[in-house]
Design a protein around this motif. Structure first.
Motif, PDB file in Angstrom:
ATOM      1  N   UNK A 106      -9.347  -3.172  -0.921  1.00  0.00           N
ATOM      2  CA  UNK A 106      -8.215  -2.570  -1.617  1.00  0.00           C
ATOM      3  C   UNK A 106      -8.689  -1.680  -2.749  1.00  0.00           C
ATOM      4  N   UNK A 107      -7.709  -1.084  -3.406  1.00  0.00           N
ATOM      5  CA  UNK A 107      -8.006  -0.329  -4.629  1.00  0.00           C
ATOM      6  C   UNK A 107      -7.863  -1.287  -5.816  1.00  0.00           C
ATOM      7  N   UNK A 108      -8.313  -0.898  -7.005  1.00  0.00           N
ATOM      8  CA  UNK A 108      -7.924  -1.673  -8.188  1.00  0.00           C
ATOM      9  C   UNK A 108      -6.388  -1.693  -8.266  1.00  0.00           C
ATOM     10  N   UNK A 109      -5.829  -2.661  -8.985  1.00  0.00           N
ATOM     11  CA  UNK A 109      -4.364  -2.778  -9.026  1.00  0.00           C
ATOM     12  C   UNK A 109      -3.673  -1.496  -9.491  1.00  0.00           C
ATOM     13  N   UNK A 110      -4.314  -0.753 -10.363  1.00  0.00           N
ATOM     14  CA  UNK A 110      -3.705   0.478 -10.860  1.00  0.00           C
ATOM     15  C   UNK A 110      -3.876   1.640  -9.877  1.00  0.00           C
ATOM     16  N   UNK A 111      -4.573   1.390  -8.775  1.00  0.00           N
ATOM     17  CA  UNK A 111      -4.764   2.437  -7.781  1.00  0.00           C
ATOM     18  C   UNK A 111      -5.933   3.346  -8.110  1.00  0.00           C
ATOM     19  N   UNK A 112      -6.157   4.309  -7.250  1.00  0.00           N
ATOM     20  CA  UNK A 112      -7.204   5.312  -7.457  1.00  0.00           C
ATOM     21  C   UNK A 112      -6.520   6.665  -7.423  1.00  0.00           C
ATOM     22  N   UNK A 113      -6.753   7.467  -8.458  1.00  0.00           N
ATOM     23  CA  UNK A 113      -6.228   8.837  -8.452  1.00  0.00           C
ATOM     24  C   UNK A 113      -7.408   9.771  -8.608  1.00  0.00           C
ATOM     25  N   UNK A 114      -7.552  10.663  -7.656  1.00  0.00           N
ATOM     26  CA  UNK A 114      -8.723  11.546  -7.700  1.00  0.00           C
ATOM     27  C   UNK A 114      -8.437  12.829  -6.939  1.00  0.00           C
ATOM     28  N   UNK A 115      -9.227  13.823  -7.277  1.00  0.00           N
ATOM     29  CA  UNK A 115      -9.148  15.077  -6.538  1.00  0.00           C
ATOM     30  C   UNK A 115      -9.698  14.862  -5.136  1.00  0.00           C
ATOM     31  N   UNK A 116      -9.173  15.644  -4.227  1.00  0.00           N
ATOM     32  CA  UNK A 116      -9.497  15.496  -2.820  1.00  0.00           C
ATOM     33  C   UNK A 116     -10.507  16.546  -2.403  1.00  0.00           C
ATOM     34  N   UNK A 117     -11.432  16.150  -1.532  1.00  0.00           N
ATOM     35  CA  UNK A 117     -12.237  17.137  -0.825  1.00  0.00           C
ATOM     36  C   UNK A 117     -11.936  16.949   0.664  1.00  0.00           C
TER      37      UNK A 117
ATOM     38  N   UNK B  56      -4.731  16.604  -5.572  1.00  0.00           N
ATOM     39  CA  UNK B  56      -4.998  15.288  -6.162  1.00  0.00           C
ATOM     40  C   UNK B  56      -4.120  14.253  -5.470  1.00  0.00           C
ATOM     41  N   UNK B  57      -4.723  13.130  -5.128  1.00  0.00           N
ATOM     42  CA  UNK B  57      -4.013  12.059  -4.424  1.00  0.00           C
ATOM     43  C   UNK B  57      -4.150  10.759  -5.204  1.00  0.00           C
ATOM     44  N   UNK B  58      -3.052   9.990  -5.203  1.00  0.00           N
ATOM     45  CA  UNK B  58      -3.108   8.634  -5.747  1.00  0.00           C
ATOM     46  C   UNK B  58      -2.961   7.644  -4.600  1.00  0.00           C
ATOM     47  N   UNK B  59      -3.885   6.705  -4.536  1.00  0.00           N
ATOM     48  CA  UNK B  59      -3.922   5.727  -3.441  1.00  0.00           C
ATOM     49  C   UNK B  59      -3.823   4.321  -4.010  1.00  0.00           C
ATOM     50  N   UNK B  60      -2.927   3.530  -3.452  1.00  0.00           N
ATOM     51  CA  UNK B  60      -2.813   2.119  -3.827  1.00  0.00           C
ATOM     52  C   UNK B  60      -2.911   1.275  -2.572  1.00  0.00           C
ATOM     53  N   UNK B  61      -3.863   0.364  -2.557  1.00  0.00           N
ATOM     54  CA  UNK B  61      -3.993  -0.540  -1.406  1.00  0.00           C
ATOM     55  C   UNK B  61      -4.259  -1.954  -1.904  1.00  0.00           C
ATOM     56  N   UNK B  62      -3.426  -2.877  -1.459  1.00  0.00           N
ATOM     57  CA  UNK B  62      -3.602  -4.290  -1.816  1.00  0.00           C
ATOM     58  C   UNK B  62      -4.412  -5.050  -0.783  1.00  0.00           C
TER      59      UNK B  62
ATOM     60  N   UNK C  87       0.839  -1.203   0.000  1.00  0.00           N
ATOM     61  CA  UNK C  87       0.000   0.000   0.000  1.00  0.00           C
ATOM     62  C   UNK C  87       0.865   1.239   0.000  1.00  0.00           C
ATOM     63  N   UNK C  88       0.274   2.330  -0.437  1.00  0.00           N
ATOM     64  CA  UNK C  88       0.983   3.604  -0.450  1.00  0.00           C
ATOM     65  C   UNK C  88       0.059   4.708  -0.938  1.00  0.00           C
ATOM     66  N   UNK C  89       0.408   5.916  -0.597  1.00  0.00           N
ATOM     67  CA  UNK C  89      -0.378   7.063  -1.056  1.00  0.00           C
ATOM     68  C   UNK C  89       0.567   8.207  -1.370  1.00  0.00           C
ATOM     69  N   UNK C  90       0.208   8.961  -2.357  1.00  0.00           N
ATOM     70  CA  UNK C  90       1.030  10.092  -2.762  1.00  0.00           C
ATOM     71  C   UNK C  90       0.134  11.252  -3.149  1.00  0.00           C
ATOM     72  N   UNK C  91       0.486  12.431  -2.676  1.00  0.00           N
ATOM     73  CA  UNK C  91      -0.164  13.625  -3.188  1.00  0.00           C
ATOM     74  C   UNK C  91       0.509  13.926  -4.528  1.00  0.00           C
TER      75      UNK C  91
END
Lengths: 477, 477
Positions: free
Chosen positions: B146-157, B259-265, B124-128
Motif C-alpha cells: 500500500x501507500x502511506x496512509x496519507x497517500x503518495x502525490x508525485x509528478x508522473x513520468x 501530478x497524480x495522487x495515489x492512495x492504496x490500503x 484505494x483510489x487515484x486522482x490526477x
C-alpha cells in the motif's frame, strides 16, 4: 467582429468567372420537376466544376498542412477541459476556449446567449443489499430528482419491458423497478431510459434503475437524459450496468428477494447562462444566406465528450479553417455553430431557431455531425427531390474519400427545427458500429478517435459546405 | 467417501467385451514409432469403438437432460458467491459450495489443504491533480504494498516501454511511472503488469501505474498479480485504464506537468488456509490411474469470476456428472480438481503436485480449462508423437461438435508442473477473441457466458476425458 481579408486560392476560379453558370442554373430551376436532361446536365456541370477545389480541400486535409489537425484540436480541447455538462463551469470554460481558439484562427466569432438547464449529479451510489451485498455501478439520469439524504432502500421488481411492468400491477408499489430490457437499437431501447421512471411511478414505484442502453458492456453505466411525465410523481432514476440488471433478473427469476439501497444527491438548480458559439466566413455575394455546419459543445458529465460531440464541433470549425487556409470564400456565408445544451434536448438549438427563424428563407443548408467522427461512409440528406439531385452531384466530388453515397434522412437534434420547417439538412454517416459502446459513458474519450478518420470527416464536411455555399443558387426547397 | 453405484449406460459395451481391444493395442505399442499401418489402424479402431458413447454424451449435453446445466450451475454458483480471491471468506464459501454441490451430485468429493497468499486490496483510489483534477479508475495489483496512509502525490513520468523507461534515467527518481505500453498480446504485454513496479523502483520511482492489459476498454481497469524482484524496493503498483494512460501520455507529450495522487490500503496478511476441491469417479479396473479435469475456483476480487475461471471449474464437474448420468464408469479414475489460488501463481496446483508427484506414473492425462468456456474450436494437446496419434483419433469423436481439430501445446498454469514432468496435457481452445476485454475486470460476469457454448465445452471435456480414461492403455509418454 470582422472577417479578416482572405487571400485567393491558387487554382480557384477568378471572381470574374463566378457568374458563368448563372444562366444555365436559372433555366434549370425553371424546368425543375420535369426531369429534363438539360437541367440535370447543367447542374451536374456546375457542380463538377468544383472538382479541382474539392481535390484541393481533400489534399490539404489528408496529406497537407491540415493533416491530423482535427484530432489535435479535439484532443487539445477535450484533454484541457474534460467533460462539460449543461450548466457546469466546465461548459463555460469550453465555450471560452472555443471562442478564443476560433478567433485566433482568424474566423469571425460571436456568442449568442442561451438559458440552459442546470442539473447536478451530486454524490450518488447504489448497492444490492440482498441476497448478498454488491456495489452496483450506476449513473443518475439527467433531470432526475435525488433520494432523501438517507437514501431509498426497497425490494426490487425486475421487468423486461413496459408490458411486463404493467403485468406486475400492485406488486410494483413501494418497490424499486429494475428495467432489464434487451438492447434492440438505441432508437428503440432508449425509451426505457427516457420514460422508465414515470411509467414505474404510475404503479407506485419508489425509484427506477434502468439497464444501460448499449450492446456491449464491461460493467459500464451509461447516463443520458430522462423525461418526467406531467402529473406523475417524480422518482429517482439511474442507469445501472447490463451485467447488474441481468444479475438481479436471474436472482429474481429464482425467487430470491433482491433489495437495493440507492443514494442520489441529484438536484436541478435554476437555469444557467450559456451560449451557442458561432464562427463565420461571410459570403462575398450573399452574406445573408447561410450554410450552417454544426456539432454540440456540451456533453454529459462523464468521460471527455470526445465522441459526443466534441468531434462534431471540431470538424465544423475545421471545415471553416481549411476553406480559409485555401483562401476560398464562397458566395454565401459559412457558419459553424457549436450548440450548447444539446444533451438536455437541443436547448441551445431551439433558442437559436427562435432567434433566427424569421430569416429562414436565407438558410440554404443545415448540417450537423452528432453520430461520431469515425471513418465516414456517406452523407445523409433530407431535402426535396430537386435538392437531392444537386446533392447527388455534390457527393460525387467526394470520390477521393470514397464516400460518394448520398443517403436519405439527414438527422440531428439541433438541426431538427430547421428541417421540420423545410430547410434542407445533412448529417454524417460514419462507421459507428461501436458508437453506443462508449456513448454517455466514461469510455467517451480521445481513445476512441483516430486522426485519419477525423481528417476524412473534416474534408467531407468542408467540401460539401463550401460547394453548396458557392453554387449559383441556394438548394431548391 | 465412496462412489455411489453407477448404472450401466444403455448402448454401452458390456463389461465382458471391454478387454477385446487389448491384444491389438498392446501389439501397437510394441510397434510404436515405426509408423506401421497395423498400429495406427488398431488404435484408430479402438478409439472409433467409442463413437456411440461419445454421441450419447454429446446428445445428453446438447439436447438431453444436461442441456444448459453447465450454465445454470455456473450462474447459481457465481451469482450466490460472487468473486473469490485467494485468502478471502468468499473463497471459503465457494469451496464449501462446490464440495456440497458435487457431493449432492453423487460424486466422491474430498478437500486437500493448501496454504495460500492472503493479499487484501483495502481502500484505494487515484486522482490526477494536475494539469486538471480527474478521478482515475484504478485497481491495485495483487501482492502490491500500500501507500502511506496519507497517500503518495508525485509528478508522473509516462513511458511506452521498458526501454523508454531506462532512457529516462535520473528523471524517474521520486516520480510515479505511468506505463502506457501498447497492447500487443496478453502473453507479451502482461510483462508490464508483472514487472513494471520493480523496473520503475530500480530507477527510484515511488509508485507504478500500469495501463490495463486489454485490447478494448470502456474506461475499465483490469487487475492481476505482479511480482516484486528480490532486493528491489517495493513500491505500490496499480493498473489504470487505457484511456487515462493515453490521456496522461498526451499531456506529458505536450510538456504539461502531470501530478497524480495515489492512495492504496493494500497489504499482505499471513498465508491463509484453503483447499483444492477434488471430485472423482473411481476407475473400475485401474482406480490408481487418473485423468485429471480441472479449472480453478478462485478468481480476482472483481466481477464474478465467471469466465476466469468459474467456467473451467464447472465444466470439469459437469463432465463427471454427464458420465455418471449415463451410467458410465471408465477403467481409470476421472478426477475433477478445482484448484485454489491459481491467480497467485498456481499456488494450489503446485502444492497438489508436491503432494502427488510420487504417483506421477499413474497420471494418464492432465486437462485444464482456463481460457474461457466460450464456443470450443479445438483441443490443445502436449504429449509425445505417439500420444498425439491417439489424441488425433480421440478428437474425431467430437465430429458432432465440429471440433475435431487437435492443436499443439496444451496449456494451463495448474497443469504446468505435470506437463513439465512429462505427463500429457490438454486444454480447451475456445472462441476467445473477447476474453481479454473482460479478464480480471468487473466485466467478468455471467453476462459473457452462453448456455449453448458452455454445453459444447462440457460435452467436449466429457468425451475426451472419458475415452482417454477408458482406453486399454494409458497414453504413451
Amino acid at each position: 467582429m470582422h472577417l479578416k481579408p482572405i487571400k485567393m486560392a491558387v487554382g480557384h476560379r477568378p471572381l470574374c468567372l463566378q457568374s458563368f453558370p448563372v444562366l444555365f442554373w436559372t433555366c434549370s430551376l425553371l424546368l425543375l420537376g420535369c426531369g429534363c436532361v438539360p437541367m440535370q446536365r447543367d447542374m451536374a456541370k456546375e457542380v463538377a466544376s468544383y472538382t479541382d477545389v474539392a481535390n484541393q480541400i481533400i489534399k490539404l486535409v489528408l496529406s497537407g498542412s491540415a493533416q491530423k489537425r482535427s484530432y489535435e484540436r479535439l484532443s487539445n480541447f477535450t484533454d484541457a477541459i474534460g467533460n462539460r455538462v449543461s450548466g457546469s463551469h466546465n461548459l463555460e470554460l469550453a465555450i471560452a476556449y472555443m471562442y478564443n481558439a476560433m478567433s485566433q484562427d482568424g474566423l469571425d466569432v460571436h456568442l449568442e446567449p442561451v438559458k440552459v438547464p442546470h442539473w447536478v449529479r451530486g454524490e450518488e451510489g447504489a448497492e444490492m443489499v440482498l441476497p448478498r451485498p454488491k456495489t452496483l455501478a450506476m449513473l443518475g439520469l439527467g433531470s432526475s430528482v435525488g433520494t432523501p439524504p438517507e437514501g431509498i432502500e426497497a425490494e426490487v421488481v425486475v421487468v423486461s419491458s413496459f408490458e411486463d411492468l404493467k403485468s406486475r400491477g400492485a406488486n410494483v408499489s413501494g418497490r424499486i423497478v429494475v428495467f432489464n430490457q434487451p438492447f434492440v437499437s438505441y432508437g428503440e431501447t432508449v425509451a426505457y431510459r427516457a420514460f422508465g421512471a414515470s411509467e414505474a411511478a404510475k404503479l407506485g414505484a419508489v425509484a427506477a434503475l434502468i439497464r444501460s442502453v448499449t450492446p456491449v458492456s464491461i460493467n459500464s453505466p451509461h447516463t443520458g437524459v430522462q423525461d418526467y411525465q406531467e402529473g406523475v410523481r417524480r422518482i429517482p432514476a439511474a442507469c445501472i450496468t447490463v451485467e447488474d440488471a441481468q444479475l438481479m433478473a436471474r436472482m429474481a427469476a429464482r425467487g430470491q428477494r433482491v433489495v437495493v439501497r440507492l443514494n442520489m444527491g441529484a438536484k436541478t438548480l435554476p437555469d444557467a447562462d450559456s451560449f451557442n458559439t458561432v464562427a463565420e466566413i461571410r459570403g462575398w455575394q450573399h452574406p445573408e444566406q447561410v450554410v450552417v455546419l454544426s456539432g454540440h459543445l456540451d456533453s454529459w458529465d462523464v468521460g471527455q465528450g470526445a465522441m459526443d460531440d466534441g468531434g462534431g464541433a471540431i470538424i465544423s470549425w475545421e471545415a471553416l479553417s481549411v476553406i480559409k487556409d485555401l483562401g476560398l470564400r464562397p458566395r454565401r456565408t459559412l457558419r459553424a455553430v457549436l450548440w450548447t445544451a444539446e444533451e438536455q434536448g437541443g436547448v441551445g438549438a431551439q433558442q437559436y431557431y427562435q432567434r433566427h427563424k424569421a430569416n429562414i428563407s436565407n438558410f440554404d443548408l443545415v448540417m450537423e455531425s452528432d453520430l461520431g467522427t469515425f471513418a465516414p461512409v456517406a452523407l445523409q440528406f433530407t431535402g426535396s427531390p430537386a435538392a437531392q439531385k444537386v446533392m447527388q452531384e455534390v457527393v460525387q466530388l467526394l470520390a477521393p474519400l470514397n464516400t460518394t453515397r448520398l443517403e436519405p434522412h439527414g438527422e440531428g437534434t439541433d438541426i431538427g427545427p430547421w428541417m421540420q420547417a423545410g430547410v434542407p439538412g445533412a448529417s454524417l454517416h460514419v462507421e459507428d458500429d461501436r458508437y453506443f459502446w462508449f456513448h454517455h459513458s466514461e469510455g467517451d474519450t480521445m481513445s476512441v478517435q483516430s486522426p485519419g478518420a477525423m481528417d476524412r470527416c473534416s474534408a467531407l464536411w468542408a467540401v460539401v459546405a463550401y460547394v453548396v455555399a458557392d453554387l449559383q443558387d441556394m438548394l431548391p426547397r
